[in-house]
Motif scaffolding. Structure first.
Motif, PDB file in Angstrom:
ATOM      1  N   ILE B   3       0.825  -1.224   0.000  1.00 44.04           N
ATOM      2  CA  ILE B   3       0.000   0.000   0.000  1.00 44.04           C
ATOM      3  C   ILE B   3       0.859   1.273   0.000  1.00 44.04           C
ATOM      4  N   PRO B   4       1.866   1.396   0.905  1.00 40.79           N
ATOM      5  CA  PRO B   4       2.689   2.618   0.863  1.00 40.79           C
ATOM      6  C   PRO B   4       3.399   2.812  -0.465  1.00 40.79           C
ATOM      7  N   VAL B   7       0.852   4.152  -2.903  1.00 45.59           N
ATOM      8  CA  VAL B   7       0.501   5.554  -2.610  1.00 45.59           C
ATOM      9  C   VAL B   7       1.633   6.488  -3.054  1.00 45.59           C
ATOM     10  N   ILE B   8       2.871   6.171  -2.637  1.00 43.55           N
ATOM     11  CA  ILE B   8       4.012   7.038  -3.001  1.00 43.55           C
ATOM     12  C   ILE B   8       4.223   7.021  -4.520  1.00 43.55           C
ATOM     13  N   LEU B  11       1.639   9.157  -6.165  1.00 45.98           N
ATOM     14  CA  LEU B  11       1.900  10.591  -5.984  1.00 45.98           C
ATOM     15  C   LEU B  11       3.074  11.057  -6.847  1.00 45.98           C
ATOM     16  N   VAL B  12       4.092  10.204  -6.976  1.00 49.80           N
ATOM     17  CA  VAL B  12       5.231  10.555  -7.843  1.00 49.80           C
ATOM     18  C   VAL B  12       4.767  10.698  -9.292  1.00 49.80           C
ATOM     19  N   VAL B  14       1.768  11.471 -10.276  1.00 50.46           N
ATOM     20  CA  VAL B  14       0.969  12.706 -10.349  1.00 50.46           C
ATOM     21  C   VAL B  14       1.906  13.910 -10.481  1.00 50.46           C
ATOM     22  N   TYR B  15       2.991  13.898  -9.679  1.00 55.02           N
ATOM     23  CA  TYR B  15       3.939  15.022  -9.734  1.00 55.02           C
ATOM     24  C   TYR B  15       4.585  15.128 -11.124  1.00 55.02           C
ATOM     25  N   THR B  18       2.002  16.527 -13.575  1.00 53.91           N
ATOM     26  CA  THR B  18       1.736  17.972 -13.438  1.00 53.91           C
ATOM     27  C   THR B  18       2.963  18.791 -13.852  1.00 53.91           C
TER      28      THR B  18
END
Lengths: 202, 52
Positions: B3-4, B7-8, B11-12, B14-15, B18
Motif C-alpha cells: 500500500i505505501p 501511494v508514493i 503521488l510521484v 501525479v507530480y 503535473t
C-alpha cells in the motif's frame, strides 16, 4: 462545532502561534522576498492560496487513505509530493486562465514548493486530530482550513510589515556595518519579541 | 507492504504529470519580463552570470 472554535483557530494561528515569528517556518521567503512591499503582497497571496488548498488535500489524504490503511508514517513524504504537484498544477492553471493573476502571483509559485510553512501547517493539522480529539472528518477539515487561513494571513501580515520596515530602512542612515541583512535580522528579532506580548490572550 | 509503495508511486506519477503539463504550458508573452525580473530578485546567487 462552534464558531468560537474556528475563530480561535484563525486568531491563534495568525497572531499567537505566528508561523514566522513563533514557529520559525518560512524564513526563506521572509528574508528573501521582503525587499519590496509589492513582492511581499504577491508572495503572501500565493502562500495563502496554496496553503488553503494543500491543507484541504493533505488532511483528506491523511484521514481517508494514510490513517485508514495504517500508513501514517509516510505522511511527510506524501505531503511533500502533494504540495509539489499542487504548485505545478496551480501554476499551469493560472498560466492558462488568468494572465493578470499569473503576472501578480505566478512568479512566486515555484518558490512556494520549498516553503516549509506549507508543510508545517499540513503536519500541524494532522497533529490537531489527536490533540483536540477531533472525531469526524468534516469537523477536522474545517479546523484545518481555519488554521490554514489564519496561518496564511499571519504570514502575510508579518512579511508585509517586515517589507515596509525594510523599505524605510533603505532610506535611513544606517551604520555601514549594519546595512542590509544585519539590520534586517535585528528588526526581525524585535518583531518576534513584540509578538511574544500576544502570547496568552487566548 | 504494497500500500505505501502504491501511494508514493501514485503521488510521484501525479507530480511527474503535473510537472510535464506545466512545462508544456507556455508563459504568457506579457509576463515574460516580470518572470525574468522576479527570478533575478528572488535568487541571491552571487556567482550568477545571467545578468541583464
Amino acid at each position: 462545532m462552534s464558531f468560537t472554535l474556528f475563530a480561535t483557530a484563525i486568531i491563534s494561528a495568525m497572531l499567537i502561534n505566528n508561523v514566522i515569528l513563533m514557529q520559525f517556518l518560512g524564513i526563506c521567503p521572509f528574508l528573501g522576498v521582503s525587499k519590496k512591499s509589492s513582492a511581499a503582497i504577491g508572495m503572501s497571496a500565493a502562500v495563502l492560496f496554496v496553503m488553503i488548498i494543500s491543507s484541504a488535500i493533505t488532511y483528506t489524504l491523511y484521514d481517508l487513505v494514510l490513517y485508514k490503511y495504517g500508513i501514517p508514517y509516510i505522511s511527510t513524504i506524501a505531503f511533500i509530493l502533494v504540495i509539489a504537484s499542487l504548485v505545478q498544477f496551480v501554476e499551469m492553471f493560472i498560466k492558462k486562465t488568468s494572465k493578470s493573476l499569473y503576472k501578480s502571483l505566478g512568479i512566486y509559485l515555484p518558490l512556494i514548493t520549498t516553503n516549509c510553512a506549507i508543510l508545517g501547517v499540513s503536519e500541524g493539522n494532522i497533529t490537531n486530530i489527536w490533540v483536540n480529539h477531533i472525531g469526524d472528518y468534516w469537523g477536522g477539515l474545517l479546523i484545518a482550513l481555519s488554521t490554514a487561513v489564519g496561518t496564511g494571513l499571519g504570514f502575510g501580515l508579518i512579511i508585509f510589515a517586515f517589507s515596509s520596515i525594510r523599505e524605510k530602512l533603505e532610506a535611513s542612515d544606517v551604520p555601514a556595518a549594519w546595512k542590509g541583512v544585519p539590520i534586517s535580522l535585528v528588526v526581525a528579532g524585535i518583531m518576534s519579541l513584540a509578538f511574544l506580548g500576544l502570547a496568552g490572550i487566548i | 507492504m504494497w500500500i505505501p509503495i502504491v501511494v508514493i508511486g501514485g503521488l510521484v506519477l501525479v507530480y511527474i504529470g503535473t510537472y510535464y503539463l506545466n512545462k508544456k504550458t507556455p508563459i504568457p508573452d506579457e509576463c515574460k519580463d516580470v518572470v525574468d525580473e522576479a527570478t533575478c530578485t528572488a535568487c541571491h546567487n552571487f556567482t550568477c552570470s545571467y545578468k541583464k
